[in-house]
Design a protein around this motif. Structure first.
Motif, PDB file in Angstrom:
ATOM      1  N   LEU A 196      51.574  29.703 -66.192  1.00  0.00           N
ATOM      2  CA  LEU A 196      50.878  29.372 -67.431  1.00  0.00           C
ATOM      3  C   LEU A 196      51.798  28.704 -68.443  1.00  0.00           C
ATOM      4  O   LEU A 196      52.975  29.049 -68.573  1.00  0.00           O
ATOM      5  N   ASP A 197      51.212  27.742 -69.130  1.00  0.00           N
ATOM      6  CA  ASP A 197      51.769  27.175 -70.355  1.00  0.00           C
ATOM      7  C   ASP A 197      53.211  26.706 -70.188  1.00  0.00           C
ATOM      8  O   ASP A 197      54.102  27.057 -70.950  1.00  0.00           O
ATOM      9  N   THR A 198      53.463  25.892 -69.167  1.00  0.00           N
ATOM     10  CA  THR A 198      54.790  25.316 -68.986  1.00  0.00           C
ATOM     11  C   THR A 198      54.669  23.969 -68.298  1.00  0.00           C
ATOM     12  O   THR A 198      53.779  23.768 -67.454  1.00  0.00           O
ATOM     13  N   MET A 199      55.546  23.050 -68.672  1.00  0.00           N
ATOM     14  CA  MET A 199      55.587  21.737 -68.038  1.00  0.00           C
ATOM     15  C   MET A 199      56.541  21.709 -66.849  1.00  0.00           C
ATOM     16  O   MET A 199      56.622  20.695 -66.161  1.00  0.00           O
ATOM     17  N   ASN A 200      57.275  22.800 -66.646  1.00  0.00           N
ATOM     18  CA  ASN A 200      58.229  22.884 -65.540  1.00  0.00           C
ATOM     19  C   ASN A 200      58.001  24.178 -64.760  1.00  0.00           C
ATOM     20  O   ASN A 200      58.860  25.073 -64.765  1.00  0.00           O
ATOM     21  N   PRO A 201      56.856  24.317 -64.113  1.00  0.00           N
ATOM     22  CA  PRO A 201      56.568  25.571 -63.405  1.00  0.00           C
ATOM     23  C   PRO A 201      57.456  25.733 -62.174  1.00  0.00           C
ATOM     24  O   PRO A 201      57.786  24.770 -61.492  1.00  0.00           O
ATOM     25  N   LYS A 202      57.837  26.972 -61.904  1.00  0.00           N
ATOM     26  CA  LYS A 202      58.605  27.318 -60.704  1.00  0.00           C
ATOM     27  C   LYS A 202      57.774  28.278 -59.865  1.00  0.00           C
ATOM     28  O   LYS A 202      57.487  29.389 -60.299  1.00  0.00           O
ATOM     29  N   TRP A 203      57.393  27.820 -58.686  1.00  0.00           N
ATOM     30  CA  TRP A 203      56.585  28.662 -57.795  1.00  0.00           C
ATOM     31  C   TRP A 203      57.465  29.381 -56.766  1.00  0.00           C
ATOM     32  O   TRP A 203      57.353  30.574 -56.569  1.00  0.00           O
ATOM     33  N   ASN A 204      58.303  28.607 -56.071  1.00  0.00           N
ATOM     34  CA  ASN A 204      59.198  29.173 -55.048  1.00  0.00           C
ATOM     35  C   ASN A 204      58.436  30.037 -54.056  1.00  0.00           C
ATOM     36  O   ASN A 204      58.755  31.211 -53.832  1.00  0.00           O
ATOM     37  N   GLU A 205      57.435  29.449 -53.447  1.00  0.00           N
ATOM     38  CA  GLU A 205      56.640  30.127 -52.425  1.00  0.00           C
ATOM     39  C   GLU A 205      56.789  29.366 -51.116  1.00  0.00           C
ATOM     40  O   GLU A 205      56.779  28.134 -51.093  1.00  0.00           O
ATOM     41  N   GLN A 206      56.909  30.103 -50.032  1.00  0.00           N
ATOM     42  CA  GLN A 206      57.141  29.507 -48.721  1.00  0.00           C
ATOM     43  C   GLN A 206      56.010  29.866 -47.774  1.00  0.00           C
ATOM     44  O   GLN A 206      55.554  31.012 -47.743  1.00  0.00           O
ATOM     45  N   TYR A 207      55.577  28.856 -46.986  1.00  0.00           N
ATOM     46  CA  TYR A 207      54.478  29.042 -46.045  1.00  0.00           C
ATOM     47  C   TYR A 207      54.831  28.369 -44.721  1.00  0.00           C
ATOM     48  O   TYR A 207      55.683  27.474 -44.655  1.00  0.00           O
ATOM     49  N   THR A 208      54.149  28.811 -43.678  1.00  0.00           N
ATOM     50  CA  THR A 208      54.437  28.336 -42.322  1.00  0.00           C
ATOM     51  C   THR A 208      53.142  27.921 -41.634  1.00  0.00           C
ATOM     52  O   THR A 208      52.114  28.579 -41.784  1.00  0.00           O
ATOM     53  N   TRP A 209      53.218  26.819 -40.892  1.00  0.00           N
ATOM     54  CA  TRP A 209      52.089  26.330 -40.103  1.00  0.00           C
ATOM     55  C   TRP A 209      52.539  26.080 -38.660  1.00  0.00           C
ATOM     56  O   TRP A 209      53.681  25.666 -38.430  1.00  0.00           O
ATOM     57  N   GLU A 210      51.640  26.323 -37.730  1.00  0.00           N
ATOM     58  CA  GLU A 210      51.869  25.901 -36.352  1.00  0.00           C
ATOM     59  C   GLU A 210      51.467  24.437 -36.219  1.00  0.00           C
ATOM     60  O   GLU A 210      50.448  24.011 -36.754  1.00  0.00           O
ATOM     61  N   VAL A 211      52.263  23.682 -35.487  1.00  0.00           N
ATOM     62  CA  VAL A 211      52.026  22.251 -35.307  1.00  0.00           C
ATOM     63  C   VAL A 211      51.612  22.014 -33.857  1.00  0.00           C
ATOM     64  O   VAL A 211      52.335  22.395 -32.929  1.00  0.00           O
ATOM     65  N   TYR A 212      50.456  21.398 -33.680  1.00  0.00           N
ATOM     66  CA  TYR A 212      49.963  21.087 -32.339  1.00  0.00           C
ATOM     67  C   TYR A 212      50.109  19.601 -32.005  1.00  0.00           C
ATOM     68  O   TYR A 212      49.959  19.227 -30.851  1.00  0.00           O
ATOM     69  N   ASP A 213      50.361  18.783 -33.015  1.00  0.00           N
ATOM     70  CA  ASP A 213      50.558  17.357 -32.801  1.00  0.00           C
ATOM     71  C   ASP A 213      51.449  16.844 -33.920  1.00  0.00           C
ATOM     72  O   ASP A 213      51.119  17.022 -35.105  1.00  0.00           O
ATOM     73  N   PRO A 214      52.587  16.211 -33.595  1.00  0.00           N
ATOM     74  CA  PRO A 214      53.475  15.741 -34.671  1.00  0.00           C
ATOM     75  C   PRO A 214      52.931  14.530 -35.427  1.00  0.00           C
ATOM     76  O   PRO A 214      53.398  14.257 -36.536  1.00  0.00           O
ATOM     77  N   CYS A 215      51.982  13.824 -34.845  1.00  0.00           N
ATOM     78  CA  CYS A 215      51.446  12.619 -35.497  1.00  0.00           C
ATOM     79  C   CYS A 215      50.316  13.005 -36.450  1.00  0.00           C
ATOM     80  O   CYS A 215      49.181  12.503 -36.350  1.00  0.00           O
ATOM     81  N   THR A 216      50.631  13.905 -37.358  1.00  0.00           N
ATOM     82  CA  THR A 216      49.668  14.423 -38.318  1.00  0.00           C
ATOM     83  C   THR A 216      50.296  14.405 -39.704  1.00  0.00           C
ATOM     84  O   THR A 216      51.501  14.183 -39.855  1.00  0.00           O
ATOM     85  N   VAL A 217      49.472  14.664 -40.709  1.00  0.00           N
ATOM     86  CA  VAL A 217      49.906  14.531 -42.100  1.00  0.00           C
ATOM     87  C   VAL A 217      49.592  15.817 -42.851  1.00  0.00           C
ATOM     88  O   VAL A 217      48.487  16.366 -42.723  1.00  0.00           O
ATOM     89  N   MET A 218      50.552  16.284 -43.623  1.00  0.00           N
ATOM     90  CA  MET A 218      50.330  17.411 -44.531  1.00  0.00           C
ATOM     91  C   MET A 218      50.101  16.861 -45.930  1.00  0.00           C
ATOM     92  O   MET A 218      50.785  15.923 -46.358  1.00  0.00           O
ATOM     93  N   THR A 219      49.146  17.455 -46.643  1.00  0.00           N
ATOM     94  CA  THR A 219      48.809  17.017 -47.992  1.00  0.00           C
ATOM     95  C   THR A 219      49.059  18.155 -48.966  1.00  0.00           C
ATOM     96  O   THR A 219      48.667  19.296 -48.724  1.00  0.00           O
ATOM     97  N   LEU A 220      49.727  17.832 -50.074  1.00  0.00           N
ATOM     98  CA  LEU A 220      49.967  18.784 -51.150  1.00  0.00           C
ATOM     99  C   LEU A 220      49.480  18.169 -52.449  1.00  0.00           C
ATOM    100  O   LEU A 220      49.730  16.990 -52.723  1.00  0.00           O
ATOM    101  N   GLY A 221      48.784  18.953 -53.241  1.00  0.00           N
ATOM    102  CA  GLY A 221      48.271  18.475 -54.524  1.00  0.00           C
ATOM    103  C   GLY A 221      48.616  19.461 -55.627  1.00  0.00           C
ATOM    104  O   GLY A 221      48.663  20.677 -55.405  1.00  0.00           O
ATOM    105  N   VAL A 222      48.861  18.931 -56.818  1.00  0.00           N
ATOM    106  CA  VAL A 222      49.145  19.756 -57.991  1.00  0.00           C
ATOM    107  C   VAL A 222      47.972  19.625 -58.949  1.00  0.00           C
ATOM    108  O   VAL A 222      47.490  18.503 -59.208  1.00  0.00           O
ATOM    109  N   PHE A 223      47.520  20.754 -59.490  1.00  0.00           N
ATOM    110  CA  PHE A 223      46.331  20.787 -60.332  1.00  0.00           C
ATOM    111  C   PHE A 223      46.598  21.613 -61.579  1.00  0.00           C
ATOM    112  O   PHE A 223      47.504  22.458 -61.609  1.00  0.00           O
TER     113      PHE A 223
END
Length: 798
Positions: free
Chosen positions: A427-454
């Protein structure tokens, strides 16, 4: 119309580039010394799987339950709740009415960076309807004595503590079970905890600021093969019906063509394809209708079928067809007596199945993140693991006004495959720090990951937009990562610019700092994947049309948005649509220019090669021309060296270019997107609604501009068609003299080539094209003159 003023100052091109970042990843805070002496120690690595984020430390307080609480002297009962206080931060549990032994099971988390006190106070209070709440007792903890716990250590066991008088006057009646420890964001309690930096959030907003993992619904293609119907009699027996079938699944409605022959036993044999999601909540509604008039249709029969009764098909083998009796329209459940008057029932012949061999496309094929078929039985083992650390954002712009100043409540959403993740809202900051880590299994390397900030606009205050409608989470920016561009087992730490195209032009909204690592599990599986079809085999054995793919993708996107919007907290529709690029198919003059110049950049290599060959033929550089002649003579004399030489040349070029390989993953390029030099009116057209909401004179001007562009494209297409028709007219005697000359030339050429060795023909042809300019004429060659005189079908056009 939205006005778009030109930018007075050109942006720095380096400001739009991906930058190298050096965060301190995987550090560990050691449990040694006093509270004030604790700090960062780079000599030891953090032992959990959270090695792609900067460790953030929290004081956790788990409030489990209380027992033997004293009743109020006024009411004779106790309505207890717990208040956890650390400096200026206060968190409280819900209260229970008339309960002496309450259970809360709630966790509070206080950021270590914001701790301003050396003592933690836990109060038990009695909620009063009138006046101030009564104190029941408290427990005080010295922060210097609080243990540190880091996963994979087992959770700290809660203990019973006797309540003390709030003035320090000794023990009072009642006990409370608590667990207090120092931990990191890797702690299991972190996602569900109440956070001190979100203390101003209340109501439903408490759930909307938490981090969550979502899973897209399992999508199926439902194929309805409408074969035929029998005894579909219209109400007017004096005419033969024009029959068609309408099928509906939820909000999706499709219809067959009208049967070409007027009959009560029509035959269609058409496929209607829908998108369905598990669990199957919708029903398949089939109706047979008669087109009485262009503006009037009459329903002759209807049947409703649940989706879970249909067979699930994994390959191209056909399923069994079935006959279904149609319910006569107008005879409902309350009219059983009239039903008995019917001597027969209309029937429809259907072949319905759920397609498990397709991948249901819910995102653009250019940025696809998953290509597995629907049926889990057809999945191949994963080829790798993708680990992503969402670190922080810097320099975000204010997205809304609060208390007279600009503010941003930022969160990040990442999507790959069926798994979506949403970080907590800072909340209420222009420089947020999340520092959260997630893992995905990859079945095909010719794919794209999308990240959006809202920007989170749902913090519990019933927010409304300026137009009075429900508030929407604002888009701050988007980042795409193509896995095939990543080196295996390397940790990438970069800061990505968040670029958004607005009616005023391209704008940088801040930067997103990420750390990610792609780990391959098997080199053999990776090589196999590169030779495997991109989509499941059903897409090639029984492909859909382009229109079907677009319509089905639209329906799949709507279903995913609705299902994720029903989660808690919801992943809202505007967020899902932005991540899935639902508007990527809309017309844009800017995108058209970008695609045109992409084609030109591809052709530029061939054009440069042609210019170089022209310089060789014209002897602009005599040494180069002599070397080309020597190479040509060697290849003519030893033709078996042509293909090895070609492949060796490409190998050497690739080896040379390895020195100049990209050091950073690719990112959105405003120059490639033609976003820096776009005209304001073209941007205004791109942001226009569909259908248009602009004044008539602006729409007329844009229509005329589109006509001029289309006219140039029309001319180019016509020129290509003309050249093809001239080539076609060589042998069809449209020009008798030209065809006669050409076939006589073919006869002579056949004789000459039969008696002349191939090496001699190739040698003469090559030396002719490489001849010195002294032996050249500026006039066109004879074959060119002959070809341009051939007739085309342009004289037959109106």
């Amino acid at each position: 119309m939205h006005s778009a003023a030109p930018q007075t100052q050109a942006p720095d091109p380096d400001d739009y580039k991906v930058k190298e970042a050096n965060p301190e990843l995987g550090e560990r805070w050691l449990n040694s010394g006093s509270y004030g002496g604790r700090g960062w120690m780079s000599s030891e690595r953090f032992t959990s799987t959270y090695d792609l984020v900067e460790q953030m430390f929290y004081l956790y307080v788990r409030v489990v339950k209380a027992k033997d609480l004293p009743p109020s002297s006024i009411t004779g009962s106790c309505d207890p709740y717990v208040e956890v206080k650390l400096g200026n931060y206060k968190g409280r549990t819900r209260h229970f009415e008339k309960k002496m032994n309450p259970e809360w099971k709630q966790v509070f988390a206080f950021s270590k960076d914001r701790i301003q006190s050396s003592a933690l106070e836990v109060f038990v209070k009695d909620k009063e309807m009138v006046g101030r709440d009564d104190y029941v007792g408290r427990v005080v903890f010295d922060l210097n004595e609080i243990p540190t716990r880091v996963p994979p250590d087992s959770p700290l066991a809660p203990q019973w503590y006797r309540l003390e008088d709030r003035r320090g006057g000794g023990k009072v009646r009642g006990e409370i079970m608590l667990a207090v420890w120092m931990g990191t964001q890797a702690d299991e309690a972190f996602p569900e905890a109440w956070h001190s930096d979100a203390s101003s959030v209340y109501g439903e907003g408490v759930f909307n600021v938490r981090s969550k993992v979502y899973v897209s619904p399992k999508l199926w293609y439902l194929r309805v093969n409408v074969i035929e119907a029998q005894d579909a009699l219209p109400s007017d027996r004096s005419r033969l019906p024009d029959l068609f079938v309408k099928a509906q699944v939820g909000s999706q409605v499709l219809r067959t063509k009208i049967c070409p022959t007027r009959t009560s036993n029509p035959l269609w044999n058409e496929d209607l394809v829908f998108v369905a999601a598990e669990p199957f909540e919708e029903l398949l509604v089939i109706t047979v209708e008669d087109r009485v008039h262009p503006s009037k249709e009459e329903m002759l029969g209807k049947i409703i079928l649940p989706l879970d009764t249909f067979e699930k098909r994994l390959d191209h083998r056909p399923v069994h067809s079935r006959w279904f009796n149609l319910e006569k329209y107008g005879f409902g459940a309350l009219e059983a007596d009239r039903r008995k008057e019917l001597k027969f029932s209309s029937r429809i012949h259907l072949r319905v199945c759920l397609e498990g061999g397709y991948h249901v496309l819910d995102e653009s094929t250019m940025y696809i993140s998953d290509q597995r078929p629907t049926s889990r039985q057809l999945w191949k083992p994963p080829v790798g693991i993708l680990e992503v650390g969402i670190l922080s954002a810097q320099g975000l712009l204010p997205m809304k006004m609060k208390d007279g100043r600009g503010t941003t409540d930022g969160y990040c959403v990442a999507k790959y495959g069926q798994k979506w993740v949403r970080t907590r809202t800072i909340l209420d900051t222009m420089n947020p720090k999340w520092n959260e880590q997630y893992t995905w299994e990859v079945y095909d390397p010719c794919t794209v990951m999308t990240l959006g900030v809202f920007d989170n606009c749902h913090l519990g205050g019933g927010e409304k937009s300026a137009a009075g409608s429900a508030a929407r989470d604002s888009q701050i920016g988007k980042v795409r990562i193509r896995l095939s561009t990543l080196e295996a087992h390397r940790i990438y730490t970069h800061s990505y610019p968040l670029l958004v195209l607005q009616p005023q032009g391209v704008k940088k909204m801040g930067e997103l700092q990420l750390a990610f690592r792609f780990t391959t599990l098997s080199l053999a599986n990776m090589i196999y994947v590169y030779g495997h079809p991109l989509l499941p085999k059903m897409h090639y054995l029984h492909p859909f049309t382009v229109n079907q793919v677009d319509n089905l993708r639209y329906q799949a996107t709507n279903i995913v948005a609705v299902r994720l919007g029903r989660a808690e907290p919801p992943l809202r529709k505007e967020v899902v649509e932005y991540m899935l690029d639902v508007d990527s198919h809309f017309w844009s003059m800017r995108r058209s220019k970008a695609n045109f110049f992409r084609i030109m950049s591809l052709l530029s290599g061939m054009i440069n090669m042609g210019r170089w060959f022209g310089d060789v033929c014209n002897w602009k550089n005599p040494m180069t021309s002599v070397l080309v002649h020597i190479l040509f003579l060697i290849l003519i004399w030893y033709p078996e060296l042509i293909l090895p030489t070609l492949f060796l040349y490409m190998f050497l070029i690739g080896l040379w270019n390895y020195r100049f390989r990209p050091r950073h993953p690719p990112h959105m390029d405003p120059k490639l997107s033609w976003a820096e030099a776009v005209y304001p009116d073209e941007l205004d057209e791109e942001f226009d609604t569909f259908p248009t909401s602009r004044p008539h004179d602006i729409v007329r001007m844009r229509y005329d501009r589109l006509r001029s562009v289309a006219g140039r494209i029309q001319t180019v297409v016509g020129d290509i068609a003309t050249q093809g028709e001239r080539l076609q007219s060589l042998l069809i005697w449209r020009d008798p003299r030209a065809t006669g000359l050409f076939i006589m030339f073919c006869l002579c050429a056949a004789v000459v080539l039969y008696v002349t060795p191939v090496k001699v023909v190739a040698l003469v042809t090559g030396l002719y094209y490489l001849r010195h300019p002294r032996f050249r004429s500026k006039l066109p060659l004879v074959p060119s003159n002959f070809f341009k005189r051939l007739p085309a079908r342009t004289d037959g056009l109106l």
